[in-house]
Design an enzyme around this catalytic site. Structure first.
Site, short mmCIF file in Angstrom:
data_model
loop_
_atom_site.label_atom_id
_atom_site.label_comp_id
_atom_site.label_asym_id
_atom_site.label_seq_id
_atom_site.Cartn_x
_atom_site.Cartn_y
_atom_site.Cartn_z
N PRO A 2 -68.16 88.56 -11.83
CA PRO A 2 -69.01 87.77 -11.32
C PRO A 2 -68.42 87.23 -9.88
CG PRO A 2 -67.57 86.99 -13.29
CD PRO A 2 -67.55 88.43 -12.81
N GLU A 3 -69.68 87.01 -9.13
CA GLU A 3 -69.31 86.79 -7.64
C GLU A 3 -68.81 85.20 -7.42
OE1 GLU A 3 -69.52 88.58 -4.79
OE2 GLU A 3 -70.69 90.47 -5.09
#
Ligand SMILES: [Zn+2]
Length: 297
Positions: A2-3
């Site tokens: 995930p960013e």
């Protein structure tokens, strides 16, 4: 993985339930995820209150009234669900679909929330690259997870002045410097590409060019700081808006991948107004860089 904006949307989604709640009980269904849980994980949380939920880089931090911090990392495939008698929600919005199979539910926090309702926060992670730990608050900043982390790109620290100070004299490509976690923490490949495109800055120019000889930030340095912040905040706002739409919060479409202006658009027309350039891809330190050679200098 995930960013940063995705982790921030998870934090914002969990906070209303987690903050101020009492952890009545913890189910821990395995001895480890990516790392072993602390031996006394359940005991140190049972009956305690969560006083605050925050984020540092891609770590979620729940402050416990004992002075411990519950550190949570989503790894590659981790997600949380909130359940109570009437609601099932998965806070956050992910590019890649998140699992819901209960066999991957590794941790369940049984809560008495601040408004005296029962709720469960469930951690699901099919690939088990995520992890949880308990670290005393005073030890947190010096802990190996955190001691080398650079500034928060969403915090007040990020400015043209900071970029000039961090990058002055550096001959490394600007994109590599922006991805250096010891300088700026949690800024990922996608958002660096987007922010450089918005600013009209080439990913291959030397990072040090954002500082004038005097050490003062150039105009482009000021603009880049603003672009980084805007790019991240727009992504968070878009992800956050889906928090209210629980039926679509399973990430099956993935908002973020539809919103990129330059990332993953190799061979397509540049979207900068008036630019006739074409987005091209190059590889820098093993990662794809998407940029427009015409308007990014
Ligand atoms: Zn262009």
């Amino acid at each position: 993985m995930p960013e940063l904006p995705e982790v921030e949307t998870v934090k914002r989604g969990l906070a209303p339930t987690f903050e101020g709640s009492e952890i009545v009980k913890v189910d821990q269904n395995r001895p480890d995820l990516r790392f072993p849980f602390p031996a006394d994980f359940r005991e140190r949380l049972r009956g305690r209150q969560v006083t605050a939920l925050s984020r540092r880089s891609k770590y979620l931090l729940a402050d416990i009234d004992t002075g411990d911090v519950l550190v949570m990392h989503l790894g590659m495939s981790g997600s949380f669900r909130i359940e109570n008698d009437t609601l099932q929600a998965m806070p956050g919005k992910f590019t890649h679909e998140r699992g819901k199979d209960p066999k991957h539910d590794h941790v369940v926090f049984h809560l008495r929330t601040a408004d005296n309702a029962g709720a469960r926060i469930i951690y699901n992670d099919p690939r088990r690259f995520g992890f949880m730990d308990l670290i005393a608050r005073p030890q947190l900043a010096g802990h190996p997870f955190f001691k080398d982390l650079g500034i928060e790109p969403l915090g007040n620290d990020l400015s043209g002045e900071t970029l000039a100070r961090l990058f002055a004299g550096r001959k490394t490509p600007l994109k590599s410097a922006l991805l250096n976690q010891k300088l700026i923490a949690g800024l990922g490949n996608i958002y660096v590409c987007e922010a450089l495109w918005r600013t009209g800055l080439s990913p291959v120019r030397a990072a040090g060019t954002l500082a004038a000889k005097s050490g003062r930030p150039t105009d482009k340095a000021e603009l880049l700081a603003a672009s980084i912040r805007a790019t991240l905040e727009e992504a968070i706002a878009a992800g956050g808006s889906t928090l209210r739409d629980h039926t679509k919060a399973d990430g099956s479409l993935g908002y973020f991948q539809h919103s990129f202006a330059v990332y993953d658009r190799e061979g397509q027309a540049c979207r900068t107004p008036g630019c006739k350039g074409t987005v091209s891809r190059l590889v820098q330190t093993g990662r794809s860089t998407f940029h427009c050679p015409s308007c990014q200098r």
